[in-house]
Structure formats: structure tokens, C-alpha cells
Design a protein around this motif. Sequence first.
Motif, PDB file in Angstrom:
ATOM      1  N   ASP A  45      91.909 100.484  73.358  1.00 42.88           N
ATOM      2  CA  ASP A  45      91.033  99.464  72.753  1.00 42.88           C
ATOM      3  C   ASP A  45      91.354  99.207  71.280  1.00 42.88           C
ATOM      4  OD1 ASP A  45      89.812  99.265  75.185  1.00 42.88           O
ATOM      5  OD2 ASP A  45      87.823  99.873  74.519  1.00 42.88           O
ATOM      6  N   GLY A  47      92.870  97.022  68.496  1.00 42.57           N
ATOM      7  CA  GLY A  47      93.285  95.636  68.403  1.00 42.57           C
ATOM      8  C   GLY A  47      94.594  95.461  67.657  1.00 42.57           C
ATOM      9  N   GLY A 304      93.542  94.583  74.280  1.00 45.20           N
ATOM     10  CA  GLY A 304      93.040  94.117  72.993  1.00 45.20           C
ATOM     11  C   GLY A 304      91.823  94.889  72.521  1.00 45.20           C
ATOM     12  N   ARG A 305      91.381  94.551  71.309  1.00 42.70           N
ATOM     13  CA  ARG A 305      90.242  95.243  70.723  1.00 42.70           C
ATOM     14  C   ARG A 305      88.969  94.938  71.502  1.00 42.70           C
ATOM     15  NH1 ARG A 305      87.343  94.633  66.349  1.00 42.70           N
ATOM     16  NH2 ARG A 305      88.827  95.775  65.068  1.00 42.70           N
ATOM     17  N   PRO A 308      83.990  92.892  68.253  1.00 41.28           N
ATOM     18  CA  PRO A 308      84.302  91.757  67.394  1.00 41.28           C
ATOM     19  C   PRO A 308      84.753  92.220  66.016  1.00 41.28           C
ATOM     20  CG  PRO A 308      82.186  91.460  68.494  1.00 41.28           C
ATOM     21  CD  PRO A 308      82.599  92.884  68.720  1.00 41.28           C
ATOM     22  N   ASN A 311      91.347  90.404  63.986  1.00 45.02           N
ATOM     23  CA  ASN A 311      92.360  90.579  65.021  1.00 45.02           C
ATOM     24  C   ASN A 311      93.638  89.820  64.680  1.00 45.02           C
ATOM     25  OD1 ASN A 311      93.146  91.887  67.352  1.00 45.02           O
ATOM     26  ND2 ASN A 311      92.359  90.324  68.731  1.00 45.02           N
ATOM     27  N   ASN A 317      89.457  88.819  72.779  1.00 42.95           N
ATOM     28  CA  ASN A 317      89.426  90.274  72.686  1.00 42.95           C
ATOM     29  C   ASN A 317      89.751  90.875  74.048  1.00 42.95           C
ATOM     30  OD1 ASN A 317      88.765  90.222  70.001  1.00 42.95           O
ATOM     31  ND2 ASN A 317      86.685  90.997  70.245  1.00 42.95           N
ATOM     32  N   LYS A 318      89.524  92.169  74.183  1.00 42.22           N
ATOM     33  CA  LYS A 318      89.690  92.882  75.441  1.00 42.22           C
ATOM     34  C   LYS A 318      89.000  92.128  76.580  1.00 42.22           C
ATOM     35  CE  LYS A 318      88.355  97.276  77.641  1.00 42.22           C
ATOM     36  NZ  LYS A 318      87.754  98.611  77.423  1.00 42.22           N
ATOM     37  N   GLY A 324      94.586  87.758  72.026  1.00 41.34           N
ATOM     38  CA  GLY A 324      93.832  88.890  71.516  1.00 41.34           C
ATOM     39  C   GLY A 324      93.489  89.927  72.567  1.00 41.34           C
TER      40      GLY A 324
END
Length: 597
Positions: A45, A47, A304-305, A308, A311, A317-318, A324
Motif C-alpha cells: 500500500d 503510493g 497504489g496508496r 488519500p 501521489n 489510488n489502490k 495511481g
Amino acid sequence: MKRRSARFGGLWVAAVALQVVAVAAEGQAHAADVRPNVVLIMTDDQGYGDLGVHGNPIIRTPNLDRMAGQSAVLSQFYVSPVCTPTRACLMTGRYNYRTRAIDTFRGRAMMEPEEVTVAEMLRQAGYATGIFGKWHLGDCYPMRPIDQGFEMALVHRGGGIGQPSDPPGAEGKYTDPVLFRNGEPVALKGYCTDIYFTEGMRWAEKVAGEGRPFFLYLPTNCPHGPFDDVPPKEYAYYRQQAITADRFPDRGGQPIPRNMQADTQARVYAMIENIDQNVGRLLRWLEEQKLHERTLVIFMTDNGRATPGYNAGLRGNKGTVYEGGLRSPFFAYWPGKLTPGVASDAIAAHIDLAPTILEVCGVTPPPQVRFDGRSLWPLLTNAAANWPARTLFFQSHRGDVPVRYHNCAIRTPQWKLVSATGFGPEALPEGGPRWELFDMTRDPYEQHNLAAEHPDVVSQLKAAYDAWFDDVSHTRQDNYAPPRIVAGSPHERVTVLTRQDWRGAGWGPQDEGHWLLTIRGGLRFDVKVLVARASQPRTVHVRVGTLHLTAPLAAGTTEHTFAGQQLPEGPQTLYAWVEEAGRRSGVRFVELHPTAQ
């Protein structure tokens, strides 16, 4: 090697024998007279923007930044949007949809045991193989790392510490955790990431002293949540920092999310700084042991991370199939062998790791193994003058069977086609997927959807995806049937069934799932059931086939053992629940202890 000899017969043995003879006679292609070691570090996890070298002005990652500056870097490296699929792709060199590992829980984070892992192939060629950290491809036989090629495994169960598979009494303990050393629980002192690196280096030093090359896999569970147990000194530092959107550079891509929480980021950064410290410790150790000139060290992340925050301008994100969620750092550090700098901006992915590591180590896979990936060694050594163009595919979402077009991305050197339907199990929008097309050479932050302007490209990439989806979905009969846990194997002393691997339910306190098993015949089992504490008396139930066991539980009682049970053999489904005043809920664990007939 367990079951591979039977599966491949003389072909496997002969192929391995030829590999070992070739190694002894000719040496390795990339290390003159000594077979190289490989260290693979993969964080959880983290990023793309969680590194100083990627423009983060707050996080302190001096060792990883230095490693990046001294590494051959792949600037367009991809992973899956969540962890289990990445780990299956990495271990096998094949798309995870071929491996039955398609989700992160509910019994779908277990990999088909007949898949051949990079660890198995290396071990057959004489390598010592060790994993320290997060496996997340199955906690029971025959899917544990020690069943899949690792001679040494020190791992936590499930998808992370702080999940329902934690051992009783050790829930959520990043500090002083209970881990599993070759299948047996062991209580250790220290922070989990420190333990992985310390134990991994200790093991590698031992096997190197025996004259064996090693594959050391260090997949940390940090900086995955929960975030309540983080390194205190580092956390205290970040709590004093102003982690606000105006502190980060504007890279022209996605802005900092409005819901970024400074305290959460402080905790994530503390965990990452601790990883960085351990990476520095590892690199210094390699030099002290005079192993650095014959050891390839790779650093990457699993997706991804998850929270929030900054990034590096990447979108999503994840869990998303935007950059991302998919882009990972890739640093290949090998002093004297690899030239520092960006080795290539060609697209590459997790499916390339297994063939790359095998080429580095001079090990040829047996003919039955069919990789989807290709070795990245030509890219890393600037020897890829005619590197062929390729198309990569990424897809992950909740559910039991992949859904065509759901949360997928198709990537070529220029284009990326996206159906961003989200990681949940929800159906596609009415009317089908809403395709987005990005020219990644001009729009790396995915800001401009060109699908309407280039319908021909959309059609071509969609056709390529359809062919890929059909192919990976028909790798074997019952391609998406979940693997079964084997109970009563002589290779596993006790089979522990947790909520991580149960089917049909989530992790809520009232959820009730079941487990798919293959039960070995000729044994009796003590069936131990562990349940949450309650203030009222209850009844505990276990059902396997026609066998239905029940027993009263007094108030406050948290376990019961049904001794000496003859469980029906073969493929079975095991149900276990507690009942109180007509209300049912699932148990915490079921332990199957084989006893004499």
C-alpha cells in the motif's frame, strides 16, 4: 519437491538436472563464477508519491532515494490494483486470473497449488529460498509458502496483521507480533518490519555461509493499515510537520485529495520511514558481508496508496485501474552490474519478475511453464535494441468470478484504455462499460479522455482485451473454482480455518461463512471451535456432510472441542456457527487436529 515430480515426471527432473549441470559447468550468465543472489523487497500500500525521489518534500526516505539514484530504474512499471493479484503474478510470471487467486479474501486469496512459483524453480536449481513478511496466497496446506517453494518462511497469516486471521491474543500487534515460522506460531520481539529484515538477513547470512546462493523475498505488510501501532519516534516527528496540500508540489496532474488526513499520513509516513531505515540496513549489510557485487536487489510496491494524499500527480489510488492504483517504483540495484539511471521507459509489469529473476540466476524454467511475462534483463542492461511492443492487461474487483470489462485497463506503449468501474462487486453501468482512452505519451496523468476522438483505437484495444480475457479464463477446467484446503495432510500438523479463507461471507461479527476442504481419510480429528466471548449461553454447531455436531457453550466460554471425530473424507464443505435465541453468527476459527484412527 512436493508433487512437481509427480506432475511433470521425468521431464521436470531431467530439466532441473540439466539446469544444475549447466550451472556447475558454465557458471552464471550475469556473475562470472558465482551464482548471484536476489533480494526482492515489496511494500504494501505504499503510493508512488511516498518517496522523496518522487517529489515528496515531507517524507524522509534517504536510503530508498539513494538506492534509486544508484539503480537501473524502470519508469513505467505496473502492478495490479490490489495485493493478492500482484503477488500471484509475481510468483508465477502469469496473470493471476490463470492462478485462481482473484480477490483478497473470502477464499479467493488462495493460489492454485499446481502453479509453479519462481521459488520452486530456484530451489530446484540449488537456491536457498526464504520469505519474511506477507504471503497472502493461502494460509493452509497446500498453499503456504513452504508448500510453494520456500524452504524458510516467517510470515503473518491472511492479508495483514490486524485482520481476522490474527492468532488469538495477538490481534493487531505490529509490535511484538506472533508470526509463523515454517507453519508454527512464534512470538517475537520488536516491530514487524524490523523483524522481517533482521530475520531475513540472519537467514541469508547462514545460507551464504554454507555456499548456497539465495532468493530473499521481503514483502512487508507496512504501510498497510491499521495505523494504531506505528514506529513511535518517527510518528512523533511527522506529527510535528504541517502535512497540508500546499506543502506538496503541483505536478500538473491530480490535485491533493480534499479528504487527506494529516494524522493518518503521519502514521503512514512513519511506517515508510521505518522501511527505509531497514532498506539502508540491508544494503550496508550486503557490503559488510561482501555480497553486494553478486546480489541483485529489487524494490517495488504491490499496488497504489490506500489513503488519500500526495501521489506524485497520479490519478486514483489502490483499487482503481488509473495510474495511481497501478504504477509502482522499480529500482534494480546491483553495483558494478547495472548502470544507474532510467534504464527504460518501456512498459513492464509484475508478470515479468519471475522470468527476469530466472534469467539473472541462469535457471531455465521447465517446458510446462508458460509465462505471460518476459525477462526485463535486456531493459535493465540497455541491451534491448529491438524490444518488441506489447500490450499489458490489468483487472481486479470483488466477487467470485471476473466480469468482462469490470475495472480493467489495457496498456500499450502509447495508449491506455480504461473501464474504471471500481473495485467493488457492482455490475457494469447500464449500456456497458464507459471507456476512457488516454494517450500516455502526452497525458501521463490521465486528464483527457480521447475515446470519442479515436474510436478505432478503442475498438482495437477492446478486441485485444476480449482475446486476453477469453484466454486467461480458460487456462484450466473450472478456471475460477476456488482451491480447496487439505485437512489431515502429514505436511501440516494442525489445519486452522480462519475468516480469511472462508467462503460466502465477509468479516462482520454476525457474518457466517464456510470452508471448502479436501479431508484425508483414515484419520480422526479433534475439532476445536473458537468463538467470540458472549454474556449469554449459546450452542455451537459444526456440520460436514451428514455429520452435524452440537454442544452447549456456557456464558463467557470462547472455545469447545469435539474430540475424536471421523469426518467424511474427500471434497467437503465445513460449516461452523454459534446460535443464541434463534440468531446465528459465524465462529472465529476452526482447528482440525488429526489424531490416530
